[in-house]
Design an enzyme around this catalytic site. Structure first.
Site, PDB file in Angstrom:
ATOM      1  N   ASP A   1     -20.113 125.996 -55.268  1.00  0.00           N
ATOM      2  CA  ASP A   1     -20.583 124.628 -55.273  1.00  0.00           C
ATOM      3  C   ASP A   1     -21.934 124.614 -54.561  1.00  0.00           C
ATOM      4  O   ASP A   1     -22.068 125.147 -53.464  1.00  0.00           O
ATOM      5  CB  ASP A   1     -19.577 123.728 -54.519  1.00  0.00           C
ATOM      6  CG  ASP A   1     -19.427 122.370 -55.159  1.00  0.00           C
ATOM      7  OD1 ASP A   1     -20.461 121.738 -55.431  1.00  0.00           O
ATOM      8  OD2 ASP A   1     -18.275 121.935 -55.383  1.00  0.00           O
TER       9      ASP A   1
ATOM     10  N   ASP B   1      -2.636 127.339 -40.061  1.00  0.00           N
ATOM     11  CA  ASP B   1      -3.293 126.243 -39.344  1.00  0.00           C
ATOM     12  C   ASP B   1      -3.302 124.951 -40.171  1.00  0.00           C
ATOM     13  O   ASP B   1      -3.908 123.953 -39.775  1.00  0.00           O
ATOM     14  CB  ASP B   1      -4.719 126.621 -38.908  1.00  0.00           C
ATOM     15  CG  ASP B   1      -5.633 126.874 -40.090  1.00  0.00           C
ATOM     16  OD1 ASP B   1      -5.163 126.817 -41.255  1.00  0.00           O
ATOM     17  OD2 ASP B   1      -6.830 127.125 -39.857  1.00  0.00           O
TER      18      ASP B   1
ATOM     19  N   ASP C   1      -2.897 128.210 -47.613  1.00  0.00           N
ATOM     20  CA  ASP C   1      -3.205 128.472 -46.201  1.00  0.00           C
ATOM     21  C   ASP C   1      -2.582 129.806 -45.791  1.00  0.00           C
ATOM     22  O   ASP C   1      -1.357 129.949 -45.798  1.00  0.00           O
ATOM     23  CB  ASP C   1      -2.644 127.317 -45.357  1.00  0.00           C
ATOM     24  CG  ASP C   1      -2.764 127.581 -43.861  1.00  0.00           C
ATOM     25  OD1 ASP C   1      -3.606 128.419 -43.472  1.00  0.00           O
ATOM     26  OD2 ASP C   1      -2.027 126.923 -43.095  1.00  0.00           O
TER      27      ASP C   1
ATOM     28  N   HIS D   1     -11.509 117.145 -57.954  1.00  0.00           N
ATOM     29  CA  HIS D   1     -11.159 116.714 -56.597  1.00  0.00           C
ATOM     30  C   HIS D   1     -11.584 115.286 -56.289  1.00  0.00           C
ATOM     31  O   HIS D   1     -11.322 114.794 -55.188  1.00  0.00           O
ATOM     32  CB  HIS D   1     -11.799 117.674 -55.596  1.00  0.00           C
ATOM     33  CG  HIS D   1     -13.303 117.587 -55.631  1.00  0.00           C
ATOM     34  ND1 HIS D   1     -14.034 117.980 -56.732  1.00  0.00           N
ATOM     35  CD2 HIS D   1     -14.199 117.118 -54.731  1.00  0.00           C
ATOM     36  CE1 HIS D   1     -15.321 117.773 -56.491  1.00  0.00           C
ATOM     37  NE2 HIS D   1     -15.450 117.244 -55.284  1.00  0.00           N
ATOM     38  N   ASP D   2     -12.296 114.635 -57.210  1.00  0.00           N
ATOM     39  CA  ASP D   2     -12.734 113.254 -56.989  1.00  0.00           C
ATOM     40  C   ASP D   2     -11.957 112.248 -57.834  1.00  0.00           C
ATOM     41  O   ASP D   2     -12.219 111.048 -57.758  1.00  0.00           O
ATOM     42  CB  ASP D   2     -14.225 113.102 -57.354  1.00  0.00           C
ATOM     43  CG  ASP D   2     -15.148 113.884 -56.442  1.00  0.00           C
ATOM     44  OD1 ASP D   2     -14.799 114.076 -55.255  1.00  0.00           O
ATOM     45  OD2 ASP D   2     -16.219 114.304 -56.916  1.00  0.00           O
TER      46      ASP D   2
ATOM     47  N   ASP E   1      -7.483 128.438 -47.149  1.00  0.00           N
ATOM     48  CA  ASP E   1      -8.583 129.311 -46.749  1.00  0.00           C
ATOM     49  C   ASP E   1      -8.840 130.398 -47.790  1.00  0.00           C
ATOM     50  O   ASP E   1      -8.127 130.506 -48.786  1.00  0.00           O
ATOM     51  CB  ASP E   1      -8.283 129.919 -45.371  1.00  0.00           C
ATOM     52  CG  ASP E   1      -6.857 130.439 -45.281  1.00  0.00           C
ATOM     53  OD1 ASP E   1      -6.466 131.218 -46.174  1.00  0.00           O
ATOM     54  OD2 ASP E   1      -6.118 130.035 -44.341  1.00  0.00           O
TER      55      ASP E   1
ATOM     56  N   GLU F   1     -23.323 118.407 -61.897  1.00  0.00           N
ATOM     57  CA  GLU F   1     -22.578 117.153 -61.816  1.00  0.00           C
ATOM     58  C   GLU F   1     -23.586 116.015 -61.967  1.00  0.00           C
ATOM     59  O   GLU F   1     -24.482 115.869 -61.137  1.00  0.00           O
ATOM     60  CB  GLU F   1     -21.851 117.037 -60.468  1.00  0.00           C
ATOM     61  CG  GLU F   1     -20.903 115.851 -60.444  1.00  0.00           C
ATOM     62  CD  GLU F   1     -20.607 115.333 -59.050  1.00  0.00           C
ATOM     63  OE1 GLU F   1     -19.566 114.680 -58.871  1.00  0.00           O
ATOM     64  OE2 GLU F   1     -21.408 115.557 -58.119  1.00  0.00           O
TER      65      GLU F   1
ATOM     66  N   ASP G   1     -23.724 119.856 -57.210  1.00  0.00           N
ATOM     67  CA  ASP G   1     -23.277 118.546 -56.746  1.00  0.00           C
ATOM     68  C   ASP G   1     -24.344 117.473 -56.984  1.00  0.00           C
ATOM     69  O   ASP G   1     -25.515 117.668 -56.630  1.00  0.00           O
ATOM     70  CB  ASP G   1     -23.003 118.672 -55.240  1.00  0.00           C
ATOM     71  CG  ASP G   1     -22.236 117.505 -54.681  1.00  0.00           C
ATOM     72  OD1 ASP G   1     -21.066 117.340 -55.059  1.00  0.00           O
ATOM     73  OD2 ASP G   1     -22.810 116.760 -53.852  1.00  0.00           O
TER      74      ASP G   1
HETATM   75  C1  GLC Z   1     -19.905 114.867 -55.431  1.00  0.00           C
HETATM   76  C2  GLC Z   1     -18.643 115.550 -54.963  1.00  0.00           C
HETATM   77  C3  GLC Z   1     -17.936 114.633 -54.023  1.00  0.00           C
HETATM   78  C4  GLC Z   1     -18.841 114.382 -52.838  1.00  0.00           C
HETATM   79  C5  GLC Z   1     -20.203 113.847 -53.280  1.00  0.00           C
HETATM   80  C6  GLC Z   1     -21.211 113.952 -52.179  1.00  0.00           C
HETATM   81  O1  GLC Z   1     -19.626 113.737 -56.187  1.00  0.00           O
HETATM   82  O2  GLC Z   1     -17.882 115.948 -56.046  1.00  0.00           O
HETATM   83  O3  GLC Z   1     -16.707 115.169 -53.603  1.00  0.00           O
HETATM   84  O4  GLC Z   1     -18.259 113.460 -51.971  1.00  0.00           O
HETATM   85  O5  GLC Z   1     -20.737 114.567 -54.360  1.00  0.00           O
HETATM   86  O6  GLC Z   1     -21.531 115.290 -51.929  1.00  0.00           O
HETATM   87 CA    CA Z   2      -5.834 128.399 -42.837  1.00  0.00          CA
END
Ligand code: GLC
Ligand code: CA
Length: 583
Positions: A102, A29, A25, A334-335, A33, A258, A204
């Site tokens: 992404d 905030d 950051d 991140h999942d 970013d 993905e 995605d």
């Molecule tokens: C993918 C992303 C996930 C998101 C989902 C819907 O699995 O990695 O974070 O919630 O798609 O977009």
């Molecule tokens: Ca920020």
């Protein structure tokens, strides 16, 4: 930026995933970013990664942290401006680092202009951009599909008197890819980003864009995690080939789809270069928990995967794509919960050892490795004990569903979240031991893992025994040893209960031109790597291959203990031997 004429430039690259909200950051905030990312490019350069994949930074109401996009051509003001983006891109390029965006086009936000128009009336020209259906004769949704985040996948729209489909949250309506105008608009948008100079796309849930004809019901599951019914639909590959023809083939990009629901044979369809679709896919088999035993609530109550199951899955993928497609290699994103907590051991005694062991096991395989922010520091699960600490929509909706509708005890549900909630991966990046881990001067949008005082980048960057230094060395090796990129994979001692062992065999040098090598091309010496990973806290008998290789002249390439093991592999030991035969 230096151009690379080789079209397969991404084959020896290492990718680093940034979850921008939690990375750095710059303005206090509490939200990471773009300027924060730019300020940390030298760190990433030092680590040695080639490509950064940014989770979405587009305009978004933030229902699913940016995976609900309301304007594909604008930057979310929380993250900065388009100027900030351009600066980040050129600063990255100046360091020889490429940027992958992404691409979230299975769905948009319900606040996207397309959806606002679509829902405004049944005869709006954009009505057919999304998937609208009448209620059944009882006023219920047209089928039993449920959203991946819990609850029905259909939302009733009062104004126009129909349901719309959302495989994720109700604020993520699914686009209708069967409509050619939708594809035109998506491809235009992609070309726009390519013209800006980005270097690729991570797509995605791309395996869900083609819905099965007639939208038939799948198997019933409580809470309905039926999004999987929509994987690998009938027109998926034809849409991807169109995308390739109209966008991807026109730029030197790297692409990764993905692909929930993809097995090896589907992955070949996506990644066989002659089919002209994608470069590689993310498959889910090794992060979906064990298939042994029963599960009622999908990922939440599945038993953890054992090492033998992990080995069976990963080696199946190694063999399955050999010469036919290309693997992506990942344990974290991140999942997913943090790999050191999930597959290793995050206790103070074994955290560093097991983080290095897991990295060894993954990075010596064939494919393109992905590192998720903080993985290179051995960051651990968050272990948040109160529901109020969670931010992730999936975790919150599941908590609600399991405690209220299914009546499961609070304790049980919190146990599920602590083990597999996506928020485990989303706590702020741990930069140093100052307040908020050096992530922000303000109040972070999600709590910092209290272990930051010990686990942080500043403490590791100049320590040659750190997890960071180890990842750095793995990346350097991939850049220097062709066998790490091209060598064939072969599993060793496939039944061992403790040790995941394999071998890579290939040429020791990049192919020189024919003339120099003679017809047989025999100027290429053979190179072999033998990889041994003890996945347990117990010592393991020394695999026979270790002493055999050493006697045959192999030497230690890298490992997480000093020196060579004697008689047995130590707890969580990883050892790689190199055996180079001059041809
Ligand atoms: C993918 C992303 C996930 C998101 C989902 C819907 O699995 O990695 O974070 O919630 O798609 O977009
Ligand atoms: Ca920020």
């Amino acid at each position: 930026m230096k151009t690379n004429n080789e079209t397969l430039w991404w084959k020896n690259a290492v990718v680093y995933q940034i979850y921008p909200r939690s990375f750095c950051d710059s303005n206090g905030d509490g939200i990471g970013d773009l300027n924060g990312i730019t300020s940390r490019l030298d760190y990433l350069k030092k680590l040695g990664v080639d490509i950064l994949w940014l989770s979405p930074v587009y305009q978004s109401p933030g229902d699913d942290n940016g995976y609900d996009i309301s304007d594909y051509r604008a930057i979310n003001p929380e993250f900065g401006t388009m100027e900030d983006f351009d600066r980040m891109l050129s600063e990255a390029h100046a360091r020889g680092i490429r940027i992958v965006m992404d691409l979230v086009v299975n769905h948009t936000s319900d606040e996207h202009a397309w959806f606002r128009e679509s829902r405004s009336s049944r005869d709006n020209p954009r009505r057919d951009y999304y998937i609208w259906r009448d209620a059944d004769s009882n006023g219920n949704p047209p089928n039993r599909w449920a959203s991946a985040f819990g609850g029905p996948a259909w939302e009733w729209d009062e104004t126009s008197g129909q349901y719309y489909l959302h495989l994720f949250s109700r604020k993520q309506p699914d686009l209708n890819w069967d409509n050619p105008s939708v594809r035109d608009d998506v491809f235009d948008m992609m070309n726009w980003w390519c013209e800006k100079g980005i270097d690729g796309f991570r797509m995605d849930v791309i395996s869900m864009i083609s819905k099965p004809d007639g939208l038939p019901d799948g198997p019933e599951m409580p809470g309905g995690f039926t999004a999987s019914t929509c994987c690998n639909g009938p027109r998926l590959h034809s849409y991807l080939r169109q995308m390739n023809e109209r966008v991807l083939s026109r730029y030197p990009l790297v692409t990764v789809g993905e692909c929930p629901g993809a097995g090896v044979e589907e992955a070949v369809l996506f990644t066989d270069p002659s089919r002209r679709e994608l470069n590689m896919v993310f498959q889910f088999e090794h992060v979906s928990g064990s298939t042994q035993g029963s599960t009622k609530y999908d990922k939440w109550d599945r038993p953890a995967l054992s090492m033998p199951e992990l080995r069976q899955i990963l080696s199946k993928w190694q063999y399955g794509l050999e010469g036919r497609g290309w693997n992506s290699l990942y344990l974290d994103n991140h999942d997913q919960p943090r790999c050191v907590s999930r597959f290793g051991n995050d206790s103070p005694r074994y955290r560093v050892l097991s983080a290095k062991m897991l990295a060894t096991c993954l990075h010596f395989m064939k494919g393109t490795p992905y590192i998720y922010q903080g993985e290179e520091l051995g960051m651990t699960n968050a272990r948040m004990s109160e529901i109020g600490q969670y931010r992730d929509i999936e975790s919150l909706q599941t908590y609600d569903f399991l405690t209220r509708q299914e009546g499961l005890p609070e304790e049980t549900v919190m146990g599920y979240l602590q083990a597999v909630s996506r928020d485990n991966a989303r706590t702020p990046m741990q930069w140093d031991s100052s307040p908020n881990a050096g992530f922000s001067d303000g109040t972070p949008w999600i709590g910092v893992n209290p272990n930051y005082t010990e686990i942080n980048a500043a403490a590791q960057m100049d320590d040659e025994n750190s997890v960071f230094a180890y990842y750095r060395e793995l990346i350097r090796l991939r850049h220097t040893l062709p066998v790490m990129v091209e060598g064939r994979f072969e599993l060793l001692q496939p039944d061992d209960k403790q040790v995941f062992a394999y071998m890579r065999t290939g040429s020791g040098e990049k192919a020189r031109d024919k003339q120099e090598c003679g017809k047989e091309g025999n100027c290429r010496p053979e190179d072999r790597l033998l990889v041994f990973c003890n996945f347990t806290r117990e010592t393991a008998p020394l695999p026979a291959e270790v002493s055999e290789a050493l006697e045959a002249g192999a030497s230690r390439l890298i490992g997480n203990y000093p020196g060579l093991p004697e008689g047995q592999l130590r707890p969580y030991e990883a050892l790689v031997l190199r055996d180079r035969k001059d041809g």
